[in-house]
Design a protein around this motif. Structure first.
Motif, PDB file in Angstrom:
ATOM      1  N   ARG A   1      10.836   0.775   1.795  1.00 26.06           N
ATOM      2  CA  ARG A   1      10.744   1.788   0.738  1.00 26.06           C
ATOM      3  C   ARG A   1      11.023   1.114  -0.596  1.00 26.06           C
ATOM      4  N   ASN A   2      10.383   1.658  -1.636  1.00 31.91           N
ATOM      5  CA  ASN A   2      10.613   1.101  -2.970  1.00 31.91           C
ATOM      6  C   ASN A   2      11.861   1.723  -3.588  1.00 31.91           C
ATOM      7  N   ASP A   3      12.137   1.399  -4.844  1.00 31.53           N
ATOM      8  CA  ASP A   3      13.344   1.894  -5.521  1.00 31.53           C
ATOM      9  C   ASP A   3      13.367   3.417  -5.632  1.00 31.53           C
TER      10      ASP A   3
ATOM     11  N   TYR B   1       0.840  -1.195   0.000  1.00 28.59           N
ATOM     12  CA  TYR B   1       0.000   0.000   0.000  1.00 28.59           C
ATOM     13  C   TYR B   1       0.880   1.252   0.000  1.00 28.59           C
ATOM     14  N   SER B   2       0.380   2.291  -0.637  1.00 25.22           N
ATOM     15  CA  SER B   2       1.085   3.574  -0.632  1.00 25.22           C
ATOM     16  C   SER B   2       0.717   4.337   0.638  1.00 25.22           C
ATOM     17  N   ILE B   3       1.460   5.391   0.921  1.00 26.59           N
ATOM     18  CA  ILE B   3       1.164   6.203   2.095  1.00 26.59           C
ATOM     19  C   ILE B   3      -0.227   6.823   1.982  1.00 26.59           C
TER      20      ILE B   3
ATOM     21  N   TYR C   1       3.851   0.095   2.399  1.00 29.94           N
ATOM     22  CA  TYR C   1       3.300  -0.529   3.600  1.00 29.94           C
ATOM     23  C   TYR C   1       2.766  -1.917   3.273  1.00 29.94           C
ATOM     24  N   THR C   2       3.026  -2.846   4.178  1.00 26.04           N
ATOM     25  CA  THR C   2       2.551  -4.220   4.032  1.00 26.04           C
ATOM     26  C   THR C   2       1.374  -4.445   4.986  1.00 26.04           C
ATOM     27  N   ASP C   3       0.776  -5.618   4.880  1.00 21.41           N
ATOM     28  CA  ASP C   3      -0.305  -5.968   5.802  1.00 21.41           C
ATOM     29  C   ASP C   3       0.192  -5.996   7.246  1.00 21.41           C
ATOM     30  N   ILE C   4       1.426  -6.378   7.448  1.00 20.39           N
ATOM     31  CA  ILE C   4       2.014  -6.368   8.798  1.00 20.39           C
ATOM     32  C   ILE C   4       2.081  -4.937   9.324  1.00 20.39           C
ATOM     33  N   ASP C   5       2.521  -4.012   8.466  1.00 22.89           N
ATOM     34  CA  ASP C   5       2.558  -2.597   8.860  1.00 22.89           C
ATOM     35  C   ASP C   5       1.163  -2.092   9.217  1.00 22.89           C
TER      36      ASP C   5
END
Length: 134
Positions: free
Chosen positions: A33-35, A3-5, A41-45
């Motif tokens: 962070r991506n490249d 997911y994005s911010i 963000y992941t499901d864990i986040d």
């Protein structure tokens, strides 16, 4: 899933600024962070964030939440301490519920009063109109 911010901020109804602040304070450990350097963000986040939002909603301070998150990252040995923190939060929530229950009773009393007054006034007007017709 990632997911994005913006997506996360919308999902939790908080600002991107607040989200970045929570991350800076260490309340959401290890956001990737991506490249391009953007947060991913992941499901864990999201799980961490859900917990943080819950704790904030119950009045827990940032430093208290930070302590809790640090305990979580330390592993299983901190389970008893984490449990105690949750017990304390549960008691705080129960007290808030008691306070709001009392406030609700007061509001209900006022509504009952207004309903009774309005009903009597309407009854008087109805009777007054009937007399005028006769």
């Amino acid at each position: 899933m990632n997911y994005s911010i913006k997506e996360v901020a919308e999902k939790f109804n908080i600002s991107s600024y607040t989200l970045r602040y929570y991350e800076r304070e260490g309340l959401i450990p290890s956001v990737q962070r991506n490249d391009n350097g953007r947060r991913v963000y992941t499901d864990i986040d999201l799980g961490w964030l859900q917990l943080v939002c819950c704790m904030r909603a119950t009045g827990m301070s940032i430093s208290y939440i930070k302590n809790y998150v640090n305990l979580c990252t330390e592993g299983i040995d901190t389970l008893p301490e984490r449990r105690n923190i949750m017990i304390e939060q549960k008691e705080i929530i129960k007290e808030e519920i008691r306070k709001y229950t009392e406030l609700l009773k007061l509001v209900d009393m006022k509504l009952d009063y207004y309903d009774e007054k309005i009903s009597k006034d309407e009854l008087k007007r109805f009777i007054g109109r009937k007399r005028e017709k006769h």
